[in-house]
Scaffold this active site. Structure first.
Site, PDB file in Angstrom:
ATOM      1  N   GLY A 101     -20.273  12.314  21.750  1.00  0.00           N
ATOM      2  CA  GLY A 101     -19.439  11.329  22.433  1.00  0.00           C
ATOM      3  C   GLY A 101     -18.650  10.480  21.450  1.00  0.00           C
ATOM      4  N   ARG A 102     -19.163   9.298  21.152  1.00  0.00           N
ATOM      5  CA  ARG A 102     -18.397   8.305  20.380  1.00  0.00           C
ATOM      6  C   ARG A 102     -17.887   8.822  19.045  1.00  0.00           C
ATOM      7  NH1 ARG A 102     -23.007   4.086  20.184  1.00  0.00           N
ATOM      8  NH2 ARG A 102     -24.133   6.061  20.181  1.00  0.00           N
ATOM      9  N   ASP A 117     -26.304   9.545  19.484  1.00  0.00           N
ATOM     10  CA  ASP A 117     -26.399   9.238  18.048  1.00  0.00           C
ATOM     11  C   ASP A 117     -26.162  10.437  17.152  1.00  0.00           C
ATOM     12  OD1 ASP A 117     -26.944   6.723  18.924  1.00  0.00           O
ATOM     13  OD2 ASP A 117     -29.025   6.651  18.220  1.00  0.00           O
ATOM     14  N   CYS A 133     -24.817   6.781  33.925  1.00  0.00           N
ATOM     15  CA  CYS A 133     -23.923   5.662  33.616  1.00  0.00           C
ATOM     16  C   CYS A 133     -24.646   4.325  33.844  1.00  0.00           C
ATOM     17  CB  CYS A 133     -22.663   5.736  34.485  1.00  0.00           C
ATOM     18  SG  CYS A 133     -21.576   4.326  34.185  1.00  0.00           S
ATOM     19  N   ASN A 144     -27.903  14.798  23.443  1.00  0.00           N
ATOM     20  CA  ASN A 144     -26.790  13.864  23.267  1.00  0.00           C
ATOM     21  C   ASN A 144     -27.373  12.533  22.785  1.00  0.00           C
ATOM     22  OD1 ASN A 144     -25.155  11.647  25.496  1.00  0.00           O
ATOM     23  ND2 ASN A 144     -24.097  12.597  23.776  1.00  0.00           N
ATOM     24  N   LYS A 150     -26.102  15.175  34.011  1.00  0.00           N
ATOM     25  CA  LYS A 150     -26.228  14.378  32.776  1.00  0.00           C
ATOM     26  C   LYS A 150     -27.021  13.117  33.086  1.00  0.00           C
ATOM     27  CE  LYS A 150     -23.707  12.470  28.876  1.00  0.00           C
ATOM     28  NZ  LYS A 150     -23.369  11.043  29.067  1.00  0.00           N
TER      29      LYS A 150
END
Ligand SMILES: Cc1cc2nc3c(=O)[nH]c(=O)nc-3n(C[C@H](O)[C@H](O)[C@H](O)COP(=O)(O)O)c2cc1C
Length: 331
Positions: A208-209, A186, A84, A184, A123
């Protein structure tokens, strides 16, 4: 994803083929202190399995205790956040800040591993900055200390989302360890899932996004992996069906005001790529309650001709905006 991957959204992703889903990151300190907000992020039910719970923190013993609590409360897998980039997290020495101290990473992993028997994943981002790329080294530490898989988002903390994810770092890490590396970063379309696996050799892909407003990315990827030549997006009625299911689950979970914010957040993304959707999105943003939103959806449904209804609505692939991780939290 903080503020995104709650129970209603996780359920929708699973129904569309996501084989594993995670809670957003939860403060280890909050869990150890019994903080209600931290505990509420563990909200789940029997349909939400297997569930990965992600914790963040900087102190090995606190992370170990939080991991134990998660296991006791029913987590199927425990993930430690070491990626993060958000200031309020790294200033505590947690998240991506850990990537500056590999000894501490090793201590954390050892202590957490000893405290739980469920699978453990970590992660990470690629490193703190471009002079300190540590993804492969952390992968090795993970492998030597009983971690079951490592998830790599190959951007540094300094990069934020500014430059493209460097998939070659995923490939490098997977070539050096025998535990699965989950790639992970893009992955914007179902086809990108295959591209990432083929170009890096990673054993799994985390999305994700691009899943926001587009859970069909999971079913699309699953079909491509099974050898289907092509996949189409959902038609508008299919899309509306899922939107309504999602929103009603959100309303069942949260008090009205919070439900409105959460619903808008998801809905605006679901409606990307819908013909003439701009005005509608505008009106949704300004809606004062959920009944107004439901009326707008009904208007949309009624305004469509049969021909339009049957057209697949493709989610615009690369238009996923570069959000600063955690910056748009709605609660
Ligand atoms: C709003 C938002 C919240 C996020 N929260 C988390 C989080 O709680 N834990 C985590 O490991 N990553 C979090 N991420 C990072 C994503 O999991 C992912 O690593 C990153 O966005 C790159 O993958 P993508 O290109 O598929 O989005 C978050 C990202 C966004 C946009």
């Amino acid at each position: 994803m903080a503020g995104v991957t709650d129970l209603p959204f996780r359920r929708i992703c699973r129904e569309h083929g996501a084989s594993m889903v995670f809670t957003e990151m939860i403060s280890a300190k909050g869990l150890c202190l019994g903080d209600r907000k931290s505990l509420s992020l563990l909200w789940s039910d029997g349909s939400d399995r297997p569930l990965g719970v992600q914790i963040f923190g900087a102190e090995p013993l606190m992370l170990a205790e939080a991991a134990r609590i998660c296991q006791e409360l029913g987590a199927d897998l425990l993930d430690i956040n070491m990626g993060c980039p958000v200031h309020k997290v790294v200033k505590q020495g947690a998240g991506a800040a850990l990537l500056r101290d590999l000894k501490l990473i090793e201590k954390i992993i050892r202590d957490v591993r000893l405290s739980i028997t469920i699978p453990l994943t970590v992660k990470i981002r690629a490193g703190w900055d471009s002079r300190n790329i540590v993804a492969s080294e952390v992968a090795r530490i993970c492998e030597h200390n009983g971690v079951d898989a490592i998830i790599i988002h190959p951007r540094t903390r300094s990069q934020g989302y500014g430059s493209p994810a460097d998939w070659s770092l995923i490939e490098e890490a997977q070539s050096m360890v025998s535990i699965p590396v989950i790639g992970n970063g893009d992955v914007f379309s179902a086809r990108d899932v295959l591209r990432m696996m083929a170009s890096t050799g990673c054993k799994g892909v985390m999305i994700g996004r691009a899943a926001r407003g587009n859970p069909w990315i999971f079913s699309g990827a699953a079909k491509l992996l099974q050898g289907h030549g092509d996949v189409r997006g959902p038609t508008l009625p299919e899309r509306l069906f899922i939107i309504r299911r999602h929103l009603s689950a959100v309303c069942a979970q949260y008090p009205c005001k919070k439900a409105l914010g959460v619903s808008k957040n998801h809905l605006l993304r679901y409606l990307r790529g819908v013909p003439n959707g701009r005005r509608l999105r505008d009106r949704i943003s300004k809606a004062n309650d959920l009944s107004e939103i439901m009326e707008l959806l009904e208007l949309l449904e009624n305004s469509l001709s049969d021909a339009q209804e049957m057209e697949p609505v493709d989610h615009p692939g690369r238009k996923v905006e570069p959000l600063l991780h955690g910056s748009k939290r709605i609660n």
